[in-house]
Design a protein around this motif. Structure first.
Motif, short mmCIF file in Angstrom:
data_model
loop_
_atom_site.label_atom_id
_atom_site.label_comp_id
_atom_site.label_asym_id
_atom_site.label_seq_id
_atom_site.Cartn_x
_atom_site.Cartn_y
_atom_site.Cartn_z
N VAL A 95 -1.28 -6.66 3.64
CA VAL A 95 -1.14 -5.40 4.78
C VAL A 95 -0.98 -6.28 5.99
O VAL A 95 -1.41 -7.21 6.18
CB VAL A 95 -2.43 -4.71 4.91
N ASP A 119 7.32 -0.15 4.68
CA ASP A 119 6.47 0.48 5.60
C ASP A 119 6.62 2.32 5.40
O ASP A 119 7.63 2.50 4.83
CB ASP A 119 6.39 0.00 7.03
N VAL A 160 -1.40 1.75 -0.41
CA VAL A 160 -0.94 0.27 -0.30
C VAL A 160 -0.68 0.02 -1.83
O VAL A 160 0.19 -0.64 -2.28
CB VAL A 160 -2.11 -0.50 0.14
N TYR A 204 3.39 -2.67 5.59
CA TYR A 204 3.20 -2.53 7.09
C TYR A 204 2.50 -1.13 7.37
O TYR A 204 2.98 -0.18 6.96
CB TYR A 204 4.12 -2.75 7.90
N ILE A 205 1.26 -1.19 8.26
CA ILE A 205 0.76 -0.07 8.95
C ILE A 205 1.23 0.03 10.13
O ILE A 205 1.03 -0.88 10.96
CB ILE A 205 -0.59 0.00 8.53
N ILE A 265 -8.80 0.70 5.12
CA ILE A 265 -7.81 0.48 4.03
C ILE A 265 -8.33 -0.66 3.04
O ILE A 265 -7.84 -0.48 1.80
CB ILE A 265 -6.32 -0.09 4.62
#
Length: 401
Positions: free
Chosen positions: A74, A307, A316, A328-329, A352
């Motif tokens: 991430v 993303d 994820v 990507y967050i 997460i």
């Protein structure tokens, strides 16, 4: 900090603490917001296979993204004006990501500058680049990123022209907000946010004001921005960027298999499957629905990341099963930033990580590097699990039942 159990709880607190124009800058898409909604909703179509009687007492979430070691697959996405979610927002997010062991990506249109973030962190971060018409400015921006020790350049391809974002238009979005009676009355409802902004000197686009030719104030910045996004951008310009940049190059905004195949010849190290968070072409498909097709198109010849719509650790895991090596967050960490500053970003990452770890175990996998399409039920975006790409190649496998 730990009483926040979900990203949505952080979102609700951020909504109470961040002025509407900046909260809705994050929590919105373009036009009807159909693609923005689909990004999240389409994840729910992918169902997991629950496995039992598997020893997952020793689990590993560490892996690599674009050649960089990460504590989990991430990264924090490049997000514009994060410094308006919380004072010095980009610095706080970068610090949280660094301590957590995941990449932070600074946006070209950040409030804190490249130099601000470099001065307040110990390790390298990533930098996201928008191509502007002024190639001299872009070359200088790339050089500044190199001097700051940025270890990857993320080149955004899907914002040659800005999508129609109705909420931003209605809210009169500006950075900083215009000090008219309407805005002053509204800002008075957010005293902690205002106090934070009064304590910092960073209120506008730190990478641009004072660096781009003729841009010395907020007013001149607005005029410059209207003319600088480059509708003439082509693949040849990407080759030019590759010549300017000596580190890892990641191309962001790939949503079509044909574009993915073309991108293989541009010298990039990774591609980000992205529709700009549903903020550009409304009516485009979700990123998770296109990820398996793009993975099939590139045949493992380049690393894929993605993303869009990732709000929990289960998302994820689904993305990894569909062909991504990392994700990507954006909104997820911005909710944490708006809710509690640096501590909120840390909590978003913790949530997460915890959800990813537990879900992976319940699917019978002990190492995130071994996640592949076999953890998903048949159906979804493909007729069979066998059609889903195996992220780790031929060595990727599930534990035998």
């Amino acid at each position: 900090m730990t009483h926040f159990a979900t990203i949505d709880e952080l979102r609700r607190r951020a909504k109470r603490r961040v002025p509407k124009m900046f909260y809705e800058y994050v929590d919105a898409g373009s036009w009807t917001e159909s693609t923005y909604r689909a990004n999240a909703e389409d994840f729910t179509r992918l169902k997991f296979r629950q496995r039992v009687a598997v020893d997952f007492s020793q689990r590993n979430l560490t892996t690599t993204m674009a050649g960089h070691a990460v504590a989990m697959p991430v990264a924090l996405a490049p997000t514009g004006i994060a410094g308006m979610q919380h004072a010095d927002g980009e610095i706080l997010a970068a610090r949280a990501a660094e301590r957590f062991g995941v990449p932070f990506t600074l946006s070209t249109v950040s409030v804190c500058s490249i130099e601000d973030v470099a001065a307040n962190t110990d390790g390298p971060f990533w930098f996201q680049l928008y191509m502007m018409k002024d190639r001299g400015f872009i070359a200088n921006l790339i050089q500044r990123a190199q001097l700051a020790g940025c270890s990857a350049l993320v080149l955004t391809l899907d914002l040659q022209i800005q999508g129609r974002r109705h909420k931003d238009l209605r809210n009169g979005l500006s950075t900083p907000p215009k000090l008219n009676l309407r805005n002053l009355a509204h800002l008075a409802r957010y005293p902690s946010w205002c106090l934070g902004m009064l304590r910092t000197k960073r209120h506008t686009f730190g990478n641009i004001v004072g660096h781009a030719p003729g841009v010395t104030s907020i007013a001149s910045m607005a005029d410059w921005a209207l003319t600088q996004f480059d509708p003439t951008l082509t693949w040849k310009d990407i080759e030019w960027v590759r010549r300017q940049w000596s580190g890892k190059l990641i191309l962001k905004g790939i949503l079509d298999p044909e574009d993915a195949r073309i991108a293989l010849d541009c010298g990039a190290d990774a591609l980000i499957v992205s529709n700009h968070g549903g903020r550009q072409l409304d009516g485009a498909p979700s990123t998770i629905s296109m990820l398996p097709r793009i993975a099939e198109a590139v045949h493992g010849d380049i690393e894929l990341q993605m993303d869009g719509g990732i709000y929990c650790g289960q998302d994820v895991l689904r993305a990894l099963a569909c062909g991504a090596q990392g994700v990507y967050i954006g909104r997820a960490f911005l909710y944490g930033l708006g809710a509690m500053g640096e501590a909120g970003v840390t909590r978003a990452l913790e949530i997460i990580r915890e959800e990813l770890d537990v879900t992976m175990a319940l699917c019978g996998v002990s190492d995130v590097r071994n996640v592949d399409g076999c953890i998903l039920q048949e159906g979804g975006f493909h007729a069979s699990r066998r059609d889903l790409p195996h992220v780790a190649g031929e060595q990727a496998h599930m534990h035998a039942a």
